[in-house]
Design an enzyme around this catalytic site. Structure first.
Site, mmCIF file in Angstrom:
data_model
loop_
_atom_site.group_PDB
_atom_site.id
_atom_site.type_symbol
_atom_site.label_atom_id
_atom_site.label_comp_id
_atom_site.label_asym_id
_atom_site.label_seq_id
_atom_site.Cartn_x
_atom_site.Cartn_y
_atom_site.Cartn_z
ATOM 1 C CB ILE A 1 -0.892 -0.007 1.154
ATOM 2 C CG1 ILE A 1 -2.071 -1.210 1.059
ATOM 3 C CG2 ILE A 1 -1.765 1.213 1.362
ATOM 4 C CD1 ILE A 1 -2.874 -1.412 2.180
ATOM 5 C CG ASP B 1 2.859 12.492 11.908
ATOM 6 O OD1 ASP B 1 2.790 13.570 11.542
ATOM 7 O OD2 ASP B 1 3.136 11.343 11.298
ATOM 8 N N GLY C 1 5.526 4.578 5.183
ATOM 9 C CA GLY C 1 5.736 5.639 5.802
ATOM 10 C C GLY C 1 6.862 5.694 6.764
ATOM 11 C CB SER C 2 8.174 8.401 9.206
ATOM 12 O OG SER C 2 7.765 9.410 8.295
ATOM 13 N N GLY D 1 7.154 2.576 9.085
ATOM 14 C CA GLY D 1 7.007 1.078 8.651
ATOM 15 C C GLY D 1 6.466 1.005 7.252
ATOM 16 C CE LYS E 1 3.383 1.377 10.784
ATOM 17 N NZ LYS E 1 3.011 2.563 11.483
#
Length: 475
Positions: free
Chosen positions: A120, A238, A123-124, A126, A143
């Site tokens: 998909i 975040d 990210g920062s 995972g 994840k």
């Protein structure tokens, strides 16, 4: 011998016959019970050992040699089993205890229990994939935590994400099902509910922004989940549209808790390098190391503006440019709108226009420019202006935000049952990368920033760029 007559009975022969019948039945039951007891005693005498039968010849049966033990532990029984052959089976049966389902410590399941379907996004903290549980066929989000750059062991970001997700059981927070492992110690996966969309992708692909009633529905769910986090003393740190997931039933869930953290009152000393740049509050940009949930409420204001315009509200190139864009929207700070901002570390280099000191001292939060949000009602503009207040103490709490007049006026929030649905991409859920800054990584040191060039002065000291390239004119 005459039978005694009950004083409650009358001279009616029928009544006397009924009473006599009841007495005869009661006497028959008593005799049957006595006969049964005598049979049991005779059977017990026949099964006794010769030692036990060596009692006086007068026919009296003395007490048994040993008393029957009532303990469930067979190890406590002394003597031979011949002393009580009828009791042994009962003892073996009594050791079976009732067991009730309860949470127990155990090993994590292996990731091979899931079939990964497609990637998909990254990210920062995972990589997220769409996967299917083999036994049930249910689609989940998998994840994989980034552990490569963690020489000191398991990263605290992963621990915080697992801890906060386990504590944050709320309809508007993504549900953590379990933690599974791979073949290596650095292969740790979080199994979560799968949601088809993220809000950032939807806003980019929609031709028109959400309707006002739909914006209220989305915003109420976001703030509702955040209010629960704050009630549990958890800061998300975040919040942005790419970390807000949405399914095809109009449900919004907060995700990506890699930077989440517990806080207290008074707030502890924390790192200022949190929150993705475009959603970072001005106090963090100016170097504040003691802050609370107000930084999340600033991010909510940025998300509110993005829902209205379909574009990120404040798109700075770097920290200096971000501060420039904030002050361009809200106006420069002063002693009335933000008391004590000069005490922040990075505010010492900030050179404000001389006319900023003559700003109004009414104490009210200045409204954002109406031209920026032409279709927003007065109540909506008041809420947005308070969320984007420069002074952190002037921002509403999540609970106050939920009870704001903006959500009570027409048009009312659209029910989720009537919310528009968006087609799922099935096996093509890979979300394209947007040209947006990434969240700060743990371990980074906050740069030394020079904000002297924010209001058209000398260039900034970090990259040599001149803020946003504008000069404010006040008065």
């Amino acid at each position: 011998m005459s039978t005694a007559k009950s004083r409650w009975a009358d001279d009616d022969p029928e009544t006397e016959a009924i009473i006599a019948q009841q007495k005869r039945e009661k006497e028959a039951k008593r005799r049957a019970k006595a006969e049964k007891q005598r049979q049991l005693e005779a059977k017990a005498q026949q099964t006794q050992t010769p030692e036990t039968n060596s009692h006086p010849a007068n026919g009296e049966t003395g007490p048994p040699k040993k008393r029957r033990r009532l303990s469930n532990d067979a190890a406590e029984t002394t003597g031979s089993d011949a002393d009580a052959p009828e009791i042994a089976p009962q003892k073996k049966q009594s050791t079976a205890l009732l067991r009730f389902p309860a949470r127990e410590w155990g090993t994590c399941r292996h990731v091979d229990n899931f079939e990964r379907l497609n990637h998909i996004e990254e990210g920062s903290y995972g990589w997220v994939s769409r996967a299917k549980e083999i036994t049930t066929g249910e689609v989940v989000a998998l994840k994989k935590l980034k552990l490569e750059n963690s020489p000191d062991g398991f990263p605290v970001t992963g621990l915080r994400e697992i801890q906060t997700l386990l504590e944050a059981r709320h309809p508007n927070v993504v549900y953590l099902r379990e933690v599974v492992m791979g073949n290596k110690m650095d292969e740790v996966f979080l199994v979560m509910d799968f949601l088809e969309h993220d809000l950032k992708t939807l806003l980019d692909e929609m031709r028109e922004p959400f309707l006002p009633s739909e914006i209220k529905t989305v915003l109420l769910q976001i703030v509702g989940g955040l209010e629960f986090l704050h009630s549990q003393w958890i800061m998300h740190r975040d919040l942005k549209t790419s970390n807000l997931l949405m399914n095809n039933r109009g449900e919004i869930k907060l995700a990506d808790f890699g930077m989440a953290r517990y806080y207290g009152d008074p707030p502890p000393k924390l790192t200022q390098l949190v929150v993705t740049l475009w959603y970072r509050s001005p106090e963090l940009l100016l170097g504040a190391d003691k802050y609370g949930p107000e930084i999340d409420m600033w991010s909510i204001g940025c998300i509110f503006g993005e829902l209205l315009t379909k574009e990120p509200l404040l798109q700075g190139k770097n920290e200096v440019d971000q501060v420039s864009k904030i002050f361009e929207l809200t106006g420069p700070p002063n002693a009335q709108t933000w008391p004590g901002f000069r005490s922040l570390p990075n505010a010492k280099s900030l050179r404000l226009p001389s006319s900023s000191s003559s700003a109004t001292s009414s104490g009210k939060i200045p409204l954002l420019p109406r031209s920026k949000f032409p279709y927003l009602t007065n109540a909506g503009l008041s809420l947005l202006s308070s969320l984007l207040a420069l002074n952190p103490t002037s921002r509403p709490t999540a609970q106050q935000c939920l009870s704001h007049a903006y959500f009570k006026e027409d048009p009312r929030p659209k029910p989720r049952e009537m919310f528009p649905t968006f087609p799922s991409k099935a096996g093509m859920e890979k979300r394209r990368r947007h040209h947006t800054p990434e969240a700060p990584k743990r371990g980074q040191e906050a740069p030394q920033l020079d904000f002297a060039g924010v209001f058209g002065g000398a260039p900034g000291g970090d990259t040599g760029e001149v803020g946003a390239g504008f000069a404010l004119r006040l008065g």
